[in-house]
Motif scaffolding. Structure first.
Motif, PDB file in Angstrom:
ATOM      1  N   LYS A  63       0.822  -1.202   0.000  1.00  0.00           N
ATOM      2  CA  LYS A  63       0.000   0.000   0.000  1.00  0.00           C
ATOM      3  C   LYS A  63       0.863   1.263   0.000  1.00  0.00           C
ATOM      4  O   LYS A  63       0.566   2.214  -0.716  1.00  0.00           O
ATOM      5  CB  LYS A  63      -0.928   0.006   1.216  1.00  0.00           C
ATOM      6  N   ARG A  64       1.932   1.264   0.791  1.00  0.00           N
ATOM      7  CA  ARG A  64       2.806   2.439   0.839  1.00  0.00           C
ATOM      8  C   ARG A  64       3.494   2.662  -0.501  1.00  0.00           C
ATOM      9  O   ARG A  64       3.649   3.781  -0.962  1.00  0.00           O
ATOM     10  CB  ARG A  64       3.869   2.277   1.930  1.00  0.00           C
ATOM     11  N   ARG A  65       3.899   1.583  -1.135  1.00  0.00           N
ATOM     12  CA  ARG A  65       4.581   1.705  -2.426  1.00  0.00           C
ATOM     13  C   ARG A  65       3.628   2.283  -3.468  1.00  0.00           C
ATOM     14  O   ARG A  65       3.976   3.206  -4.202  1.00  0.00           O
ATOM     15  CB  ARG A  65       5.092   0.346  -2.887  1.00  0.00           C
ATOM     16  N   LYS A  69      13.419   5.320   0.841  1.00  0.00           N
ATOM     17  CA  LYS A  69      14.844   5.012   1.043  1.00  0.00           C
ATOM     18  C   LYS A  69      15.254   3.721   0.332  1.00  0.00           C
ATOM     19  O   LYS A  69      15.850   2.828   0.911  1.00  0.00           O
ATOM     20  CB  LYS A  69      15.173   4.938   2.531  1.00  0.00           C
ATOM     21  N   LEU A  70      14.884   3.650  -0.946  1.00  0.00           N
ATOM     22  CA  LEU A  70      15.259   2.524  -1.801  1.00  0.00           C
ATOM     23  C   LEU A  70      15.986   3.061  -3.019  1.00  0.00           C
ATOM     24  O   LEU A  70      16.028   4.266  -3.253  1.00  0.00           O
ATOM     25  CB  LEU A  70      14.008   1.746  -2.219  1.00  0.00           C
ATOM     26  N   SER A  71      16.520   2.165  -3.828  1.00  0.00           N
ATOM     27  CA  SER A  71      17.248   2.599  -5.012  1.00  0.00           C
ATOM     28  C   SER A  71      16.292   3.175  -6.049  1.00  0.00           C
ATOM     29  O   SER A  71      15.119   2.802  -6.128  1.00  0.00           O
ATOM     30  CB  SER A  71      18.040   1.438  -5.623  1.00  0.00           C
ATOM     31  N   ALA A  72      16.818   4.079  -6.862  1.00  0.00           N
ATOM     32  CA  ALA A  72      16.012   4.703  -7.912  1.00  0.00           C
ATOM     33  C   ALA A  72      15.540   3.663  -8.926  1.00  0.00           C
ATOM     34  O   ALA A  72      14.409   3.732  -9.421  1.00  0.00           O
ATOM     35  CB  ALA A  72      16.821   5.800  -8.600  1.00  0.00           C
ATOM     36  N   ALA A  73      16.384   2.688  -9.217  1.00  0.00           N
ATOM     37  CA  ALA A  73      16.020   1.653 -10.182  1.00  0.00           C
ATOM     38  C   ALA A  73      14.800   0.866  -9.703  1.00  0.00           C
ATOM     39  O   ALA A  73      13.929   0.502 -10.496  1.00  0.00           O
ATOM     40  CB  ALA A  73      17.190   0.709 -10.422  1.00  0.00           C
ATOM     41  N   THR A  74      14.725   0.617  -8.402  1.00  0.00           N
ATOM     42  CA  THR A  74      13.577  -0.096  -7.852  1.00  0.00           C
ATOM     43  C   THR A  74      12.300   0.706  -8.067  1.00  0.00           C
ATOM     44  O   THR A  74      11.267   0.164  -8.484  1.00  0.00           O
ATOM     45  CB  THR A  74      13.786  -0.375  -6.355  1.00  0.00           C
ATOM     46  N   GLY A  75      12.351   2.005  -7.813  1.00  0.00           N
ATOM     47  CA  GLY A  75      11.180   2.859  -8.017  1.00  0.00           C
ATOM     48  C   GLY A  75      10.739   2.892  -9.457  1.00  0.00           C
ATOM     49  O   GLY A  75       9.540   2.857  -9.763  1.00  0.00           O
ATOM     50  N   VAL A  76      11.687   2.944 -10.368  1.00  0.00           N
ATOM     51  CA  VAL A  76      11.361   2.966 -11.797  1.00  0.00           C
ATOM     52  C   VAL A  76      10.714   1.643 -12.202  1.00  0.00           C
ATOM     53  O   VAL A  76       9.729   1.623 -12.947  1.00  0.00           O
ATOM     54  CB  VAL A  76      12.628   3.259 -12.636  1.00  0.00           C
ATOM     55  N   GLN A 109       7.101   1.585 -10.924  1.00  0.00           N
ATOM     56  CA  GLN A 109       6.224   2.453 -11.705  1.00  0.00           C
ATOM     57  C   GLN A 109       5.882   1.814 -13.043  1.00  0.00           C
ATOM     58  O   GLN A 109       4.727   1.802 -13.462  1.00  0.00           O
ATOM     59  CB  GLN A 109       6.879   3.811 -11.915  1.00  0.00           C
ATOM     60  N   ARG A 110       6.872   1.248 -13.720  1.00  0.00           N
ATOM     61  CA  ARG A 110       6.626   0.598 -15.013  1.00  0.00           C
ATOM     62  C   ARG A 110       5.711  -0.610 -14.832  1.00  0.00           C
ATOM     63  O   ARG A 110       4.768  -0.815 -15.593  1.00  0.00           O
ATOM     64  CB  ARG A 110       7.944   0.179 -15.654  1.00  0.00           C
ATOM     65  N   ARG A 111       5.962  -1.399 -13.794  1.00  0.00           N
ATOM     66  CA  ARG A 111       5.154  -2.599 -13.549  1.00  0.00           C
ATOM     67  C   ARG A 111       3.709  -2.224 -13.201  1.00  0.00           C
ATOM     68  O   ARG A 111       2.766  -2.867 -13.664  1.00  0.00           O
ATOM     69  CB  ARG A 111       5.774  -3.415 -12.430  1.00  0.00           C
ATOM     70  N   LEU A 112       3.529  -1.188 -12.402  1.00  0.00           N
ATOM     71  CA  LEU A 112       2.186  -0.733 -12.050  1.00  0.00           C
ATOM     72  C   LEU A 112       1.444  -0.239 -13.292  1.00  0.00           C
ATOM     73  O   LEU A 112       0.264  -0.528 -13.483  1.00  0.00           O
ATOM     74  CB  LEU A 112       2.255   0.373 -10.990  1.00  0.00           C
ATOM     75  N   SER A 149      -0.308  -3.857 -10.927  1.00  0.00           N
ATOM     76  CA  SER A 149       0.135  -4.363  -9.631  1.00  0.00           C
ATOM     77  C   SER A 149       1.657  -4.329  -9.595  1.00  0.00           C
ATOM     78  O   SER A 149       2.316  -4.386 -10.630  1.00  0.00           O
ATOM     79  CB  SER A 149      -0.350  -5.800  -9.446  1.00  0.00           C
ATOM     80  N   ILE A 150       2.202  -4.279  -8.390  1.00  0.00           N
ATOM     81  CA  ILE A 150       3.664  -4.354  -8.269  1.00  0.00           C
ATOM     82  C   ILE A 150       4.081  -5.620  -7.530  1.00  0.00           C
ATOM     83  O   ILE A 150       5.193  -5.727  -7.042  1.00  0.00           O
ATOM     84  CB  ILE A 150       4.253  -3.100  -7.578  1.00  0.00           C
TER      85      ILE A 150
END
Length: 121
Positions: free
Chosen positions: A4-6, A24-31, A34-37, A42-43
């Motif tokens: 939910k937070r993500r 506080k995670l890597s930028a690649a993880t966030g990208v 976002q692409r998966r969502l 869903s992520i």
């Protein structure tokens, strides 16, 4: 960290990089999130590993069970040879052993062997 937070960070309009920085995670993880969502809605991570029942031995299950039923004392190398002779499929004895264990077959030692450390006279 809950899903939910993500999702909330990304739905709030933050970019994948900004959401990752907030958590506080890597930028690649966030990208990737976002692409998966965007693509799937869903992520959640995808299942890993080979799907069950898709190995090369699964299509020959009936043959292997028949061979074991005919001769309960057949060895794994003999099973491998019989499988190759009947179908042309080459499989290692250890692979056949793992496959049979997944089907519920077990190995039982012969009763005529003396226990370790005992000498017959």
């Amino acid at each position: 960290m809950g899903q939910k937070r993500r999702i909330q960070c990304i739905v709030e309009g933050l970019s994948g990089r900004a959401a990752a920085a907030r958590l506080k995670l890597s930028a690649a993880t966030g990208v990737r999130w976002q692409r998966r969502l965007r693509e799937t809605g869903s992520i959640e991570p995808e299942p890993q590993g080979r799907p069950p029942g898709h190995g090369k031995l699964s299509s020959h299950q009936a043959l292997l069970e028949e061979l074991v039923a005919q001769d309960g004392d057949i060895t794994l190398p003999e099973l491998a040879g019989a499988l190759e002779a009947a179908t042309g499929i080459t499989a290692h004895a250890a692979s056949i052993g793992r496959f049979l264990r997944k089907l519920g077959y077990t190995y039982k030692k012969s009763r005529w062997l003396p226990p370790n450390g005992c000498a017959l006279m």
